[in-house]
Design a protein around this motif. Structure first.
Motif, PDB file in Angstrom:
ATOM      1  N   GLN A 193      53.617  51.833  42.554  1.00  0.00           N
ATOM      2  CA  GLN A 193      54.919  51.376  42.058  1.00  0.00           C
ATOM      3  C   GLN A 193      55.882  51.106  43.207  1.00  0.00           C
ATOM      4  O   GLN A 193      56.600  50.101  43.211  1.00  0.00           O
ATOM      5  CB  GLN A 193      55.507  52.421  41.109  1.00  0.00           C
ATOM      6  CG  GLN A 193      56.776  51.969  40.417  1.00  0.00           C
ATOM      7  CD  GLN A 193      57.191  52.924  39.315  1.00  0.00           C
ATOM      8  OE1 GLN A 193      56.565  53.959  39.087  1.00  0.00           O
ATOM      9  NE2 GLN A 193      58.249  52.590  38.609  1.00  0.00           N
ATOM     10  N   GLY A 194      55.901  52.001  44.196  1.00  0.00           N
ATOM     11  CA  GLY A 194      56.754  51.779  45.366  1.00  0.00           C
ATOM     12  C   GLY A 194      56.348  50.547  46.144  1.00  0.00           C
ATOM     13  O   GLY A 194      57.202  49.771  46.606  1.00  0.00           O
ATOM     14  N   LYS A 195      55.049  50.355  46.276  1.00  0.00           N
ATOM     15  CA  LYS A 195      54.540  49.186  46.993  1.00  0.00           C
ATOM     16  C   LYS A 195      54.904  47.899  46.253  1.00  0.00           C
ATOM     17  O   LYS A 195      55.358  46.923  46.866  1.00  0.00           O
ATOM     18  CB  LYS A 195      53.024  49.293  47.146  1.00  0.00           C
ATOM     19  CG  LYS A 195      52.386  48.161  47.922  1.00  0.00           C
ATOM     20  CD  LYS A 195      50.888  48.394  48.102  1.00  0.00           C
ATOM     21  CE  LYS A 195      50.248  47.274  48.912  1.00  0.00           C
ATOM     22  NZ  LYS A 195      48.800  47.499  49.123  1.00  0.00           N
ATOM     23  N   ARG A 196      54.748  47.905  44.938  1.00  0.00           N
ATOM     24  CA  ARG A 196      55.064  46.712  44.136  1.00  0.00           C
ATOM     25  C   ARG A 196      56.556  46.393  44.204  1.00  0.00           C
ATOM     26  O   ARG A 196      56.953  45.226  44.315  1.00  0.00           O
ATOM     27  CB  ARG A 196      54.614  46.934  42.696  1.00  0.00           C
ATOM     28  CG  ARG A 196      54.978  45.797  41.742  1.00  0.00           C
ATOM     29  CD  ARG A 196      54.157  45.872  40.471  1.00  0.00           C
ATOM     30  NE  ARG A 196      54.712  45.051  39.417  1.00  0.00           N
ATOM     31  CZ  ARG A 196      54.686  43.723  39.375  1.00  0.00           C
ATOM     32  NH1 ARG A 196      54.127  43.057  40.369  1.00  0.00           N
ATOM     33  NH2 ARG A 196      55.210  43.066  38.365  1.00  0.00           N
ATOM     34  N   LEU A 197      57.395  47.430  44.145  1.00  0.00           N
ATOM     35  CA  LEU A 197      58.836  47.201  44.256  1.00  0.00           C
ATOM     36  C   LEU A 197      59.177  46.553  45.585  1.00  0.00           C
ATOM     37  O   LEU A 197      59.966  45.602  45.644  1.00  0.00           O
ATOM     38  CB  LEU A 197      59.583  48.532  44.109  1.00  0.00           C
ATOM     39  CG  LEU A 197      61.105  48.468  44.285  1.00  0.00           C
ATOM     40  CD1 LEU A 197      61.751  47.599  43.208  1.00  0.00           C
ATOM     41  CD2 LEU A 197      61.700  49.879  44.260  1.00  0.00           C
ATOM     42  N   ALA A 198      58.574  47.044  46.664  1.00  0.00           N
ATOM     43  CA  ALA A 198      58.827  46.468  47.986  1.00  0.00           C
ATOM     44  C   ALA A 198      58.339  45.022  48.067  1.00  0.00           C
ATOM     45  O   ALA A 198      58.994  44.171  48.673  1.00  0.00           O
ATOM     46  CB  ALA A 198      58.163  47.323  49.058  1.00  0.00           C
ATOM     47  N   GLN A 199      57.199  44.736  47.454  1.00  0.00           N
ATOM     48  CA  GLN A 199      56.663  43.373  47.465  1.00  0.00           C
ATOM     49  C   GLN A 199      57.617  42.412  46.748  1.00  0.00           C
ATOM     50  O   GLN A 199      57.892  41.315  47.231  1.00  0.00           O
ATOM     51  CB  GLN A 199      55.294  43.351  46.798  1.00  0.00           C
ATOM     52  CG  GLN A 199      54.196  44.004  47.599  1.00  0.00           C
ATOM     53  CD  GLN A 199      52.906  44.148  46.827  1.00  0.00           C
ATOM     54  OE1 GLN A 199      52.877  44.070  45.597  1.00  0.00           O
ATOM     55  NE2 GLN A 199      51.797  44.335  47.535  1.00  0.00           N
ATOM     56  N   VAL A 200      58.106  42.827  45.585  1.00  0.00           N
ATOM     57  CA  VAL A 200      59.027  41.974  44.829  1.00  0.00           C
ATOM     58  C   VAL A 200      60.342  41.803  45.592  1.00  0.00           C
ATOM     59  O   VAL A 200      60.891  40.691  45.685  1.00  0.00           O
ATOM     60  CB  VAL A 200      59.278  42.559  43.412  1.00  0.00           C
ATOM     61  CG1 VAL A 200      60.366  41.763  42.694  1.00  0.00           C
ATOM     62  CG2 VAL A 200      57.986  42.546  42.613  1.00  0.00           C
ATOM     63  N   ALA A 201      60.857  42.893  46.170  1.00  0.00           N
ATOM     64  CA  ALA A 201      62.096  42.807  46.948  1.00  0.00           C
ATOM     65  C   ALA A 201      61.917  41.866  48.139  1.00  0.00           C
ATOM     66  O   ALA A 201      62.824  41.096  48.484  1.00  0.00           O
ATOM     67  CB  ALA A 201      62.500  44.207  47.419  1.00  0.00           C
ATOM     68  N   LYS A 202      60.756  41.917  48.750  1.00  0.00           N
ATOM     69  CA  LYS A 202      60.474  41.058  49.906  1.00  0.00           C
ATOM     70  C   LYS A 202      60.478  39.580  49.488  1.00  0.00           C
ATOM     71  O   LYS A 202      61.058  38.728  50.164  1.00  0.00           O
ATOM     72  CB  LYS A 202      59.138  41.451  50.516  1.00  0.00           C
ATOM     73  CG  LYS A 202      58.837  40.785  51.859  1.00  0.00           C
ATOM     74  CD  LYS A 202      57.490  41.230  52.392  1.00  0.00           C
ATOM     75  CE  LYS A 202      57.435  42.708  52.693  1.00  0.00           C
ATOM     76  NZ  LYS A 202      56.143  43.098  53.319  1.00  0.00           N
ATOM     77  N   LYS A 203      59.845  39.287  48.368  1.00  0.00           N
ATOM     78  CA  LYS A 203      59.807  37.898  47.905  1.00  0.00           C
ATOM     79  C   LYS A 203      61.205  37.397  47.554  1.00  0.00           C
ATOM     80  O   LYS A 203      61.567  36.255  47.859  1.00  0.00           O
ATOM     81  CB  LYS A 203      58.879  37.792  46.693  1.00  0.00           C
ATOM     82  CG  LYS A 203      57.404  37.950  47.039  1.00  0.00           C
ATOM     83  CD  LYS A 203      56.534  37.865  45.797  1.00  0.00           C
ATOM     84  CE  LYS A 203      55.074  38.029  46.171  1.00  0.00           C
ATOM     85  NZ  LYS A 203      54.180  37.990  44.966  1.00  0.00           N
ATOM     86  N   LEU A 204      61.995  38.236  46.922  1.00  0.00           N
ATOM     87  CA  LEU A 204      63.350  37.830  46.555  1.00  0.00           C
ATOM     88  C   LEU A 204      64.231  37.673  47.801  1.00  0.00           C
ATOM     89  O   LEU A 204      65.073  36.771  47.854  1.00  0.00           O
ATOM     90  CB  LEU A 204      63.960  38.852  45.599  1.00  0.00           C
ATOM     91  CG  LEU A 204      63.331  38.920  44.211  1.00  0.00           C
ATOM     92  CD1 LEU A 204      63.889  40.097  43.421  1.00  0.00           C
ATOM     93  CD2 LEU A 204      63.575  37.620  43.441  1.00  0.00           C
ATOM     94  N   SER A 205      64.031  38.539  48.777  1.00  0.00           N
ATOM     95  CA  SER A 205      64.846  38.467  49.996  1.00  0.00           C
ATOM     96  C   SER A 205      64.518  37.256  50.857  1.00  0.00           C
ATOM     97  O   SER A 205      65.367  36.737  51.568  1.00  0.00           O
ATOM     98  CB  SER A 205      64.654  39.739  50.838  1.00  0.00           C
ATOM     99  OG  SER A 205      65.137  40.868  50.138  1.00  0.00           O
ATOM    100  N   SER A 206      63.249  36.819  50.784  1.00  0.00           N
ATOM    101  CA  SER A 206      62.819  35.707  51.633  1.00  0.00           C
ATOM    102  C   SER A 206      63.247  34.360  51.057  1.00  0.00           C
ATOM    103  O   SER A 206      63.152  33.349  51.734  1.00  0.00           O
ATOM    104  CB  SER A 206      61.306  35.729  51.794  1.00  0.00           C
ATOM    105  OG  SER A 206      60.655  35.493  50.568  1.00  0.00           O
TER     106      SER A 206
END
Length: 206
Positions: A193-206
């Protein structure tokens, strides 16, 4: 220059994840596992707790051990984060009052739209299979709708979610409290769950 080779662009992709919780015991361990999963994805993390609101005599009577080694959350932590994980043990199918009290203080963030578009995910703990694992996450998630946040569920994404003797659901990581410690399945779900949250945040930030 192609942004793929631009060091400044790569730095920008190191997202910031806040893991915010109320509680003690297994909910703290779930929070730590979620943070660990985000860090494995390359995120910078902050682990924060909300202030205890229970009367001191009750805390002593119930032998509650607050997580004083973890800093209390502030509104600046919410502003800092690119993604947020929010957790609470169930209290009769709902979030704990202390978490609700903190969330009620975030009105100034709402008025300025400071959490709008940020990804958020939720986790919980309940003593029995039907003791509030799903309803607690669902009631916490209403906060995200009002702030225009993007809810990031776990979904049926990893095999551990199909184990019927452990916590965890498509809604989010959880601990089945009839076992004192987190089992390995629960740890894996929380880290995912933590990894998925970071992945989604990364995509939104980029």
């Amino acid at each position: 220059m192609n942004h793929f080779f631009n060091p400044l662009y790569l730095v920008k992709l190191m997202v910031k994840i806040l893991v915010l919780f109320y509680g003690y015991g297994s909910i703290v361990e779930l929070a730590r596992e979620i943070a660990k999963g985000a860090e494995e994805e390359g995120a910078e993390t902050r682990l924060r707790r909300v202030r205890e609101t229970l009367p001191e005599e009750y805390i002593k009577r119930m032998h509650i051990q607050p997580s004083d080694d973890i800093p209390e959350v502030s509104l600046d932590d919410m502003r800092w984060a690119d993604g947020i994980a929010i957790g609470s043990p169930t209290r009769y199918g709902n979030m704990a009052g202390a978490l609700k009290t903190f969330l009620d203080t975030t009105a100034e963030l709402w008025m300025k739209g400071e959490l709008y578009g940020k990804p958020v995910t939720f986790f919980t703990e309940a003593s029995t299979v039907h003791g509030g694992h799903e309803s607690t996450i669902l009631t916490m998630s209403t906060y995200a709708y009002h702030f225009g946040m993007i809810i990031v569920p776990v979904g049926y994404s990893i095999q551990e979610l199909f184990n019927t003797t452990t916590g965890g659901s498509p809604y989010g990581a959880s601990h089945l409290g009839i076992k004192k410690e987190l089992d390995e399945n629960e740890r894996k779900i929380a880290r995912f769950q933590g990894k998925r949250l970071a992945q989604v945040a990364k995509k939104l930030s980029s």
